[in-house]
Design a protein around this motif. Structure first.
Motif, PDB file in Angstrom:
ATOM      1  N   THR A 164       0.829  -1.202   0.000  1.00  0.00           N
ATOM      2  CA  THR A 164       0.000   0.000   0.000  1.00  0.00           C
ATOM      3  C   THR A 164       0.864   1.253   0.000  1.00  0.00           C
ATOM      4  O   THR A 164       0.614   2.202  -0.752  1.00  0.00           O
ATOM      5  N   THR A 168       1.017   3.791  -3.302  1.00  0.00           N
ATOM      6  CA  THR A 168       0.607   5.184  -3.103  1.00  0.00           C
ATOM      7  C   THR A 168       1.715   6.140  -3.529  1.00  0.00           C
ATOM      8  O   THR A 168       1.475   7.121  -4.243  1.00  0.00           O
ATOM      9  N   THR A 177      -2.217   9.964  -9.040  1.00  0.00           N
ATOM     10  CA  THR A 177      -3.152  10.072  -7.919  1.00  0.00           C
ATOM     11  C   THR A 177      -3.053  11.404  -7.195  1.00  0.00           C
ATOM     12  O   THR A 177      -3.889  11.721  -6.359  1.00  0.00           O
TER      13      THR A 177
END
Length: 249
Positions: A164, A168, A177
């Motif tokens: 994760t 990210t 993102t």
């Protein structure tokens, strides 16, 4: 309207990036420091130019190593995500080697591995944006099929946490993102602007030193500003390619 006599108005410089500005200043400073006896006003301007050149160099260095508010270096976070997926795959494969008749959890691990990595880890060698998308697809499958729950039951929460974190960071580095800041941060633009202003003042100072009845002063100015004169004469990439095309005809 009264005429302006500021260095900005009087000295025209070629269009330059921050990198090319630093390179031109380096050439000018190297030339200036070779002169054993510079007139005091020119020497003072040279000192100012040298200090601002150093500041510009520092800001360029920050951009390269991604300090401060600059985005992470894509190649660095790419390796972190590659490692995270590789570690999870290796961990699941180690479970798969266990006999399922004595270790039922091996079947669960095999199911997760085949779902996520049934086609191998080749997606980690794709170009950055495509790799991120392939990774994003697998991250969604983890959640939608409840594979993250299975992994946690097997004791693999640290692998999920690392995955994760890595994914990210990768998305932010690519600007997918999270919008990336401008490639040249404000501090770099400010350093370049100040260096160019100092360069204009330096050029004016050198030119003002020339006396018509003192040839030595003109010769000094010519030597000091030679890097700038040669810079103006350098052909651009477009001009070089056009000349190359003409020579092949």
């Amino acid at each position: 309207m009264p005429r302006s006599f500021s260095p900005i108005q009087l000295v025209s410089l070629p269009r330059m990036t921050a990198v090319s500005t630093a390179r031109l200043l380096a050439e000018l400073l190297e030339t200036a420091f070779r002169e054993p006896m510079l007139p005091a006003p020119i020497a003072d301007d040279r000192t100012t130019l040298s200090a601002l050149h150093e500041t510009l160099q520092v800001e360029l260095g920050k951009r390269v190593v991604a300090e401060g508010e600059a985005p992470p270096v894509v190649s660095v976070v790419d390796r972190i995500e590659d490692n995270a997926f590789g570690a999870l795959s290796d961990w699941l494969l180690s479970f798969k080697r266990l006999p399922t008749e004595r270790h039922p959890v091996a079947a669960d691990a095999a199911m997760v591995h085949d779902t996520l990595f049934g086609q191998g880890l080749g997606f980690l060698r794709l170009r950055a944006a495509d790799e991120w998308q392939e990774a994003e697809t697998r991250m969604r499958i983890l959640k939608e099929k409840g594979l993250d729950v299975v992994i946690e039951k097997l004791g693999g929460k640290p692998f999920l946490d690392e995955l994760t974190f890595a994914h990210t960071a990768y998305g932010e580095a690519l600007g997918i993102t999270k919008p990336r800041p401008a490639s040249d941060p404000p501090s770099l633009g400010k350093a370049q602007s100040e260096a160019i202003d100092a360069l204009r003042s330096y050029v004016l100072r050198v030119a003002a030193h020339v006396r018509e009845n003192e040839p030595a002063t003109a010769e000094l100015a010519e030597r000091l500003l030679a890097p700038l004169a040669q810079w103006r004469d350098r052909p651009s990439k477009k001009r070089r390619s056009a000349k190359a095309d003409d020579s092949t005809r």
